[in-house]
Design an enzyme around this catalytic site. Structure first.
Site, PDB file in Angstrom:
ATOM      1  N   THR A  24      20.264  40.997  40.370  1.00 33.82           N
ATOM      2  CA  THR A  24      20.587  40.060  39.296  1.00 33.82           C
ATOM      3  C   THR A  24      20.273  38.614  39.947  1.00 33.82           C
ATOM      4  O   THR A  24      20.005  37.825  39.214  1.00 33.82           O
ATOM      5  CB  THR A  24      22.019  40.205  38.863  1.00 33.82           C
ATOM      6  N   ARG A  28      18.029  40.390  47.639  1.00 31.11           N
ATOM      7  CA  ARG A  28      19.232  39.875  48.632  1.00 31.11           C
ATOM      8  C   ARG A  28      19.339  41.188  49.595  1.00 31.11           C
ATOM      9  O   ARG A  28      19.777  42.177  49.201  1.00 31.11           O
ATOM     10  CB  ARG A  28      20.370  39.664  47.644  1.00 31.11           C
ATOM     11  N   SER A 119      23.900  33.517  48.214  1.00 27.38           N
ATOM     12  CA  SER A 119      24.922  32.973  47.331  1.00 27.38           C
ATOM     13  C   SER A 119      26.143  32.900  48.179  1.00 27.38           C
ATOM     14  O   SER A 119      26.261  32.458  49.104  1.00 27.38           O
ATOM     15  CB  SER A 119      25.154  33.592  46.187  1.00 27.38           C
ATOM     16  N   HIS A 120      27.270  33.770  47.606  1.00 26.99           N
ATOM     17  CA  HIS A 120      28.432  33.836  48.214  1.00 26.99           C
ATOM     18  C   HIS A 120      28.681  35.047  49.348  1.00 26.99           C
ATOM     19  O   HIS A 120      29.616  34.975  50.041  1.00 26.99           O
ATOM     20  CB  HIS A 120      29.563  34.003  47.123  1.00 26.99           C
ATOM     21  N   ASP A 283      30.569  27.676  46.480  1.00 28.26           N
ATOM     22  CA  ASP A 283      30.175  28.782  47.342  1.00 28.26           C
ATOM     23  C   ASP A 283      29.034  28.535  48.210  1.00 28.26           C
ATOM     24  O   ASP A 283      28.643  27.171  47.990  1.00 28.26           O
ATOM     25  CB  ASP A 283      29.740  29.838  46.412  1.00 28.26           C
ATOM     26  N   ASP A 285      25.589  28.530  47.764  1.00 27.78           N
ATOM     27  CA  ASP A 285      24.589  27.774  47.362  1.00 27.78           C
ATOM     28  C   ASP A 285      25.116  26.896  46.228  1.00 27.78           C
ATOM     29  O   ASP A 285      24.211  26.270  45.096  1.00 27.78           O
ATOM     30  CB  ASP A 285      23.524  28.752  46.645  1.00 27.78           C
ATOM     31  N   ASP A 287      26.956  27.064  42.993  1.00 32.37           N
ATOM     32  CA  ASP A 287      26.839  27.512  41.649  1.00 32.37           C
ATOM     33  C   ASP A 287      28.391  27.966  41.272  1.00 32.37           C
ATOM     34  O   ASP A 287      28.606  27.786  40.066  1.00 32.37           O
ATOM     35  CB  ASP A 287      25.781  28.246  41.231  1.00 32.37           C
ATOM     36  N   GLU A 369      31.564  32.747  33.540  1.00 38.65           N
ATOM     37  CA  GLU A 369      31.873  34.010  33.895  1.00 38.65           C
ATOM     38  C   GLU A 369      33.238  34.011  34.808  1.00 38.65           C
ATOM     39  O   GLU A 369      33.672  33.050  35.136  1.00 38.65           O
ATOM     40  CB  GLU A 369      30.819  34.625  35.143  1.00 38.65           C
ATOM     41  N   GLU A 370      34.004  35.373  34.867  1.00 39.05           N
ATOM     42  CA  GLU A 370      35.079  35.451  35.464  1.00 39.05           C
ATOM     43  C   GLU A 370      34.798  34.998  36.920  1.00 39.05           C
ATOM     44  O   GLU A 370      35.909  34.856  37.711  1.00 39.05           O
ATOM     45  CB  GLU A 370      35.811  36.505  35.120  1.00 39.05           C
ATOM     46  N   ARG A 502      34.194  46.912  41.078  1.00 36.30           N
ATOM     47  CA  ARG A 502      34.843  45.888  40.383  1.00 36.30           C
ATOM     48  C   ARG A 502      35.864  46.550  39.445  1.00 36.30           C
ATOM     49  O   ARG A 502      35.341  46.891  38.536  1.00 36.30           O
ATOM     50  CB  ARG A 502      34.026  44.545  39.959  1.00 36.30           C
TER      51      ARG A 502
HETATM   52  C1  G1P Z   1      28.547  38.785  41.010  1.00 35.31           C
HETATM   53  C2  G1P Z   1      29.475  38.438  39.810  1.00 35.31           C
HETATM   54  C3  G1P Z   1      28.630  38.014  38.470  1.00 35.31           C
HETATM   55  C4  G1P Z   1      27.760  36.883  39.019  1.00 35.31           C
HETATM   56  C5  G1P Z   1      26.895  37.296  40.297  1.00 35.31           C
HETATM   57  C6  G1P Z   1      25.890  36.237  40.765  1.00 35.31           C
HETATM   58  O1  G1P Z   1      27.661  40.003  40.560  1.00 35.31           O
HETATM   59  O2  G1P Z   1      30.523  39.294  39.466  1.00 35.31           O
HETATM   60  O3  G1P Z   1      29.456  37.469  37.715  1.00 35.31           O
HETATM   61  O4  G1P Z   1      26.801  36.514  38.030  1.00 35.31           O
HETATM   62  O5  G1P Z   1      27.639  37.792  41.326  1.00 35.31           O
HETATM   63  O6  G1P Z   1      26.575  35.158  41.277  1.00 35.31           O
HETATM   64  P1  G1P Z   1      28.238  41.544  40.949  1.00 35.31           P
HETATM   65  O7  G1P Z   1      28.348  41.733  42.359  1.00 35.31           O
HETATM   66  O8  G1P Z   1      29.392  41.772  40.135  1.00 35.31           O
HETATM   67  O9  G1P Z   1      26.982  42.331  40.313  1.00 35.31           O
HETATM   68 ZN    ZN Z   2      26.196  31.137  44.107  1.00 37.35          ZN
END
Ligand code: G1P
Ligand code: ZN
Length: 549
Positions: A24, A28, A119-120, A283, A285, A287, A369-370, A502
């Site tokens: 998504t 990575r 990202s995170h 986080d 990056d 966002d 998003e949550e 999750r």
């Molecule tokens: C996670 C978050 C999702 C977010 C994505 C990118 O993805 O749950 O909402 O869009 O990071 O920041 P997941 O690891 O759940 O697929």
């Molecule tokens: Zn991010």
């Protein structure tokens, strides 16, 4: 500095890589996987062969400063020169946050962008690295594009690269390699101008001057330079407001995910002390955002609902909202607000890219998003600092505390108790076994009792995009009860080690109900119900979730 290309090389790949399927958020992988010879180059070559408009186009390039950024920027610049890109725009030291990159793509009419971040996820030599591709609307590339890139990686035999010495990206300026120019800009400027066009800086400045101390944690990642400029220079908060503000290659060992577990120092300050009125973090990056008040945590699903309910406090949205959207596992708190505002509310799969079509078509103005992500039609990514400014703008207008805003909201709309439990790094076969088991049980659950209700819907969520009519299947297992309560189970698409399960819990209490329970208590029947069904703890051998939000 001008360089004519001394040599254009074509490098043969001994074998093509078979594991470069973007998820998504792009490709990575661990930094070590990226360290394999030609691994990065293979993926970049596939992007340049697939992305429309590369020859003669403008490309935005930047990242969150993590380990691997510098080398990747040098390689990508030279590969871009070999592919006839006309201009690369990057930030000083290659630093550009994801939202700022999205904005630059849109304002500089670029063909897209390459964002170097995981990202995170943790950074450093033993952490993760990532390459994210954004399209010309500024948003994450579509599945069609990333699939085409993936297909290309599997059969790739060679890549093209110019031989040139590295561009001094630590200094602002215009450089060139052959016919391609490279603009190194201060990545912060354009973004700040955008924020000024949405919010009232003077009003926020007076709030901060009125005995309203704030703390911001940049987690040694990309938002440091942006937050320093915003909060300390422009909004005149004291000089120690922004913590961990220098982007470090390993984020100083921090896990740059702004939640109660990984941003625990900031959370402790706000939840246990009276020193600060407001706290926030972003986080790796930039966002994502976490918002805290004094002794009060704002659940991200509530945050989205509150921003929507208070949109009229913000000049940038004074003309109203065309609609809103949330990802499926995000709580329905925003749905209730949208109903009251009489605007459409869309439910999309997890991942920002699904909001892109709705934003481009003007169907929605705010979305979220949550997972600590909120954003609007100002760009095509979620935007951490934007969300924090939105909160500060609301507080400046309402002249009250964060907890008061939340209480007022629940008193008006009711409260959606919500929690997400993450079980990280489970062996993939066990996670798949748990997921399959629950999926197979779902059809027989309809009409039976579960936790505090009767199961009304039990399925695997699929999404029909209202704009391009594409269908996306397998987006998470849903158990929805007749009283509206929900449990959702998903496998993460962004982890790099094993699998992450999750589990999302939601339970609604109307304004007349008990609004001040502990969420884990309010959700306890749903929590024990899913454990009985899925046996995550038993099968994974984990006694508790890794992260509870
Ligand atoms: C996670 C978050 C999702 C977010 C994505 C990118 O993805 O749950 O909402 O869009 O990071 O920041 P997941 O690891 O759940 O697929
Ligand atoms: Zn991010």
């Amino acid at each position: 500095m001008d360089q004519s290309v001394s040599k254009l090389s074509e490098v043969k790949l001994e074998t093509s890589f078979q594991d470069q399927k973007p998820g998504t958020s792009g490709l990575r992988k661990s930094s070590q996987q990226f360290a394999q010879e030609n691994y990065l180059e293979s993926f970049i070559e596939s992007i340049f062969q697939t992305l429309p408009g590369v020859f003669g186009g403008v490309l935005i390039l930047g990242g969150d400063g993590r380990y691997g950024n510098k080398r990747a920027i040098d390689v990508i610049i030279r590969m871009a020169a070999a592919h006839g890109v006309s201009k690369i725009i990057t930030g000083i030291n290659g630093i550009i946050s994801t939202p700022a990159a999205s904005h630059l793509i849109r304002t500089r009419e670029a063909i897209g962008g390459i964002i170097l971040s995981a990202s995170h996820n943790m950074g450093g030599e033993n952490g993760d690295f990532g390459v994210k591709i954004n399209a010309d609307n500024g948003g994450p590339a579509s599945e069609v594009l990333t699939e085409a890139i993936y297909k290309c990686t599997k059969t790739l035999e060679k890549y093209k690269i110019a031989e040139a010495s590295p561009i001094p990206i630590d200094i602002k300026g215009i450089y060139s390699i052959g016919d391609m120019s490279i603009e190194v800009l201060d990545g912060v400027d354009d973004y700040i101008d955008l924020m000024k066009s949405i919010f009232q800086f003077d009003l926020i400045k007076s709030l901060l001057a009125s005995n309203f101390p704030i703390a911001f944690d940049a987690m040694n990642a990309v938002t440091g330079p942006y937050a320093k400029r915003l909060f300390e220079d422009l909004l005149e908060a004291p000089s120690n407001t922004v913590r961990n503000f220098i982007p470090l290659e390993d984020f100083g060992g921090m896990h740059p995910d702004p939640n109660l577990t990984y941003a625990k120092d900031l959370a402790y300050l706000l939840l246990n002390g009276d020193e600060y009125s407001f706290g926030a973090a972003c986080d790796g990056d930039g966002d994502r955002n976490m918002v805290l008040g004094q002794r009060c945590f704002v659940n991200p699903s509530d945050s989205l609902a509150i921003l929507v309910a208070n949109y009229s406090c913000v000049p940038g949205y004074k003309n109203g909202l065309s609609g809103v959207a949330r990802s499926m596992p995000t709580s329905s708190a925003v749905d209730v607000v949208a109903k009251e505002l009489d605007i459409p509310c869309y439910e999309t799969p997890t991942g920002w890219k699904f909001f892109g079509n709705l934003l481009d078509a003007g169907k929605i103005t705010l979305c979220g998003e949550e997972s600590f992500g909120t954003g609007s039609n100002h760009i095509r990514e979620k935007d951490g600092l934007w969300a924090i400014l939105f909160w500060l703008q609301i507080l400046s207008v309402k002249k009250c505390s964060v907890s008061q805003v939340m209480r007022d909201h629940w008193n008006r709309f009711g409260r959606h108790y919500y929690s997400r439990h993450d079980y990280e790094s489970i062996p993939s076969d066990i996670a798949n076994q748990i997921y399959k088991k629950v999926e197979l049980t779902l059809p027989a659950m309809i009409g039976t009792s579960f936790a505090d209700g009767i199961v009304q819907t039990a399925d695997n969520f699929s999404y029909l995009d209202p704009i391009d009519h594409s269908i996306t299947n397998n987006q998470g297992l849903r158990i929805i009860l007749d009283n509206g309560n929900r449990v959702i189970l998903r496998l993460s698409g962004t982890g790099t080690q094993g699998a992450t399960i999750r589990v999302y819990f939601e339970s609604y209490v109307p304004p007349s109900g008990k609004l001040d329970q502990d969420p884990q208590e309010a959700l306890s029947l749903l929590i024990s119900g899913i454990e009985k069904l899925a046996e995550i703890k038993l099968l994974s051998g984990m006694s508790r979730p890794t992260v509870i939000t």
